[in-house]
Design a protein around this motif. Structure first.
Motif, short mmCIF file in Angstrom:
data_model
loop_
_atom_site.label_atom_id
_atom_site.label_comp_id
_atom_site.label_asym_id
_atom_site.label_seq_id
_atom_site.Cartn_x
_atom_site.Cartn_y
_atom_site.Cartn_z
N LYS A 52 0.44 -1.05 0.12
CA LYS A 52 0.12 0.20 0.01
C LYS A 52 0.96 1.20 -0.19
O LYS A 52 0.66 2.18 -0.70
CB LYS A 52 -1.22 -0.14 1.53
CG LYS A 52 -2.31 -1.09 0.41
CD LYS A 52 -3.00 -0.67 2.59
CE LYS A 52 -3.95 -2.05 2.19
NZ LYS A 52 -4.93 -2.31 3.36
N LYS A 56 0.71 2.95 -3.79
CA LYS A 56 -0.47 4.16 -3.29
C LYS A 56 -0.97 4.36 -4.78
O LYS A 56 -2.77 4.38 -4.67
CB LYS A 56 -0.23 5.40 -2.34
CG LYS A 56 -1.65 5.83 -2.13
CD LYS A 56 -0.62 6.73 -1.15
CE LYS A 56 -1.72 7.46 -0.67
NZ LYS A 56 -1.53 8.41 0.23
N LEU A 59 -2.44 1.17 -6.24
CA LEU A 59 -3.25 -0.38 -5.41
C LEU A 59 -3.95 -0.69 -6.45
O LEU A 59 -3.96 -2.28 -6.02
CB LEU A 59 -3.42 0.07 -4.21
CG LEU A 59 -3.53 -0.32 -3.93
CD1 LEU A 59 -2.35 -1.11 -2.29
CD2 LEU A 59 -4.26 -0.04 -1.80
N THR A 63 -3.73 -4.98 -6.54
CA THR A 63 -4.80 -5.97 -6.27
C THR A 63 -5.27 -6.70 -7.06
O THR A 63 -5.14 -7.76 -7.05
CB THR A 63 -6.07 -4.92 -6.16
OG1 THR A 63 -5.87 -4.17 -4.67
CG2 THR A 63 -6.92 -5.58 -5.32
N LEU A 96 -5.69 -5.60 0.59
CA LEU A 96 -5.40 -4.43 -0.07
C LEU A 96 -7.22 -4.26 -0.69
O LEU A 96 -6.71 -2.86 -1.47
CB LEU A 96 -4.84 -4.91 -1.99
CG LEU A 96 -2.76 -5.94 -1.36
CD1 LEU A 96 -2.50 -6.14 -2.69
CD2 LEU A 96 -2.22 -4.22 -0.51
N ASP A 97 -7.88 -4.67 -0.89
CA ASP A 97 -8.99 -4.31 -1.28
C ASP A 97 -10.14 -5.42 -0.65
O ASP A 97 -10.77 -6.18 -1.05
CB ASP A 97 -9.72 -4.67 -2.96
CG ASP A 97 -10.76 -3.27 -3.26
OD1 ASP A 97 -11.32 -2.95 -2.32
OD2 ASP A 97 -11.15 -3.53 -4.17
#
Length: 316
Positions: A52, A56, A59, A63, A96-97
């Motif tokens: 992350k 950034k 991302l 993901t 991540l998500d």
């Protein structure tokens, strides 16, 4: 003074160092997916916090990459541990998500492996990722149902499954058979009062005669199952006392294990089955979950609930 200059020089170079590290990682990630190194029984994967911070702005792309690796790991899996790896990939992807709902159901369905004789591996990991999905995407009811499925068929935690199914049954547009499945699961868990109360409520609130008749029968099925379980207990008590099962249910009365043989709420004749359990001629199956272990060639076969009213298709 020289130390200050050195520190300032390093600070100016820091973005370049980070960029170089990022490019190296991108090159690594862009290679052909391959089995990861392991530390103990889990694959070595990057920490989500590191990804992350480093990516950034990209991302979403990162993901998606780990989502592809999750799918790839399934395709290359050949053992229980290989399928367990899928959990760690899915866990990282959803770190991540957390709103990536598809990952939860995909991993939850894929991870458990049938070992034969109704034994499954990786159930804990499957349920863990599904519970994570329920917490992060509560609106996706498919995740709720899949967790209930795990609890029903893999973990035999019928009461927990019943609570989830009962909640799903209250959702707008929910299939009508959800309510029937909830009553079945409560009965399977031995929660007869809860099961009976739910069935009676559904019967009394029915808006048409067909539904009312269905739940009236379900009330009697629950009463029947409670009676049959009491008979099962008497049979086991007799076996523990004498070393063998009686020749019939009537023999329980003559042996003093029962004061009398009760009547069947559904009007059938009660009898002792070949498996040492009590049954009724009024129903082909008892009010429980029936499991199909596996196909003849060893492939995993999805177990299904079956109802006495329809012997060929799953019913609540």
């Amino acid at each position: 003074m020289s130390r200050v200059c050195f520190f300032k020089g390093m600070m100016r170079k820091l973005p370049t160092v980070l960029l170089a590290a990022g490019l190296l990682l991108v090159v690594y990630l862009s290679g052909q997916p391959r089995p990861p190194p392991h530390l103990g029984d889990r694959p070595i994967l990057p920490r989500p916090g590191f990804l992350k911070a480093l990516f950034k702005a990209q991302l979403g792309l990162v993901t998606d990459y780990f989502w592809i690796l999750t799918i790839n790991r399934v395709g290359s899996a050949r053992s229980v541990s290989d399928y367990r790896d899928v959990y760690y990939y899915a866990d990282l992807t959803t770190d991540l998500d957390p709103r990536f709902a598809k990952v939860y159901t995909f991993a939850g369905i894929t991870i458990p492996i049938h070992m034969g004789r109704e034994q499954y591996a990786n159930v804990k990991e499957s349920s863990t990722i599904l519970r994570k999905g329920m917490a992060n995407t509560p609106e996706d009811k498919r995740i709720h149902f899949q967790l209930a499925y795990n609890l029903m068929f893999f973990e035999r935690r019928y009461q927990e499954a019943a609570v989830i199914i009962e909640e799903l049954a209250r959702e707008p547009g929910a299939p009508e058979w959800y309510s029937g499945l909830a009553t079945r699961l409560y009965a399977q868990a031995g929660e007869f009062e809860t099961s009976l109360g739910l069935a009676q409520t559904l019967r009394d609130s029915a808006e048409d005669e067909e539904t009312r008749t269905y739940y009236e029968r379900r009330v009697n099925e629950i009463l029947q199952e409670r009676l049959l379980q009491q008979l099962d207990e008497a049979l086991q008590h007799h076996k523990a006392r004498t070393g063998q099962l009686p020749g019939s249910l009537e023999a329980l009365v003559s042996a003093g294990d029962l004061s009398e043989l009760p009547g069947d709420p559904l009007g059938g004749k009660l009898f002792l089955g070949d498996d040492g359990r009590a049954y009724s001629t009024a129903t082909r199956f008892r009010l429980g979950i029936i499991y199909n272990e596996k196909t003849s060639d060893g492939e995993r076969l999805v177990p299904k609930p079956m109802d006495a009213k329809n012997h060929e298709s799953p019913q609540p």
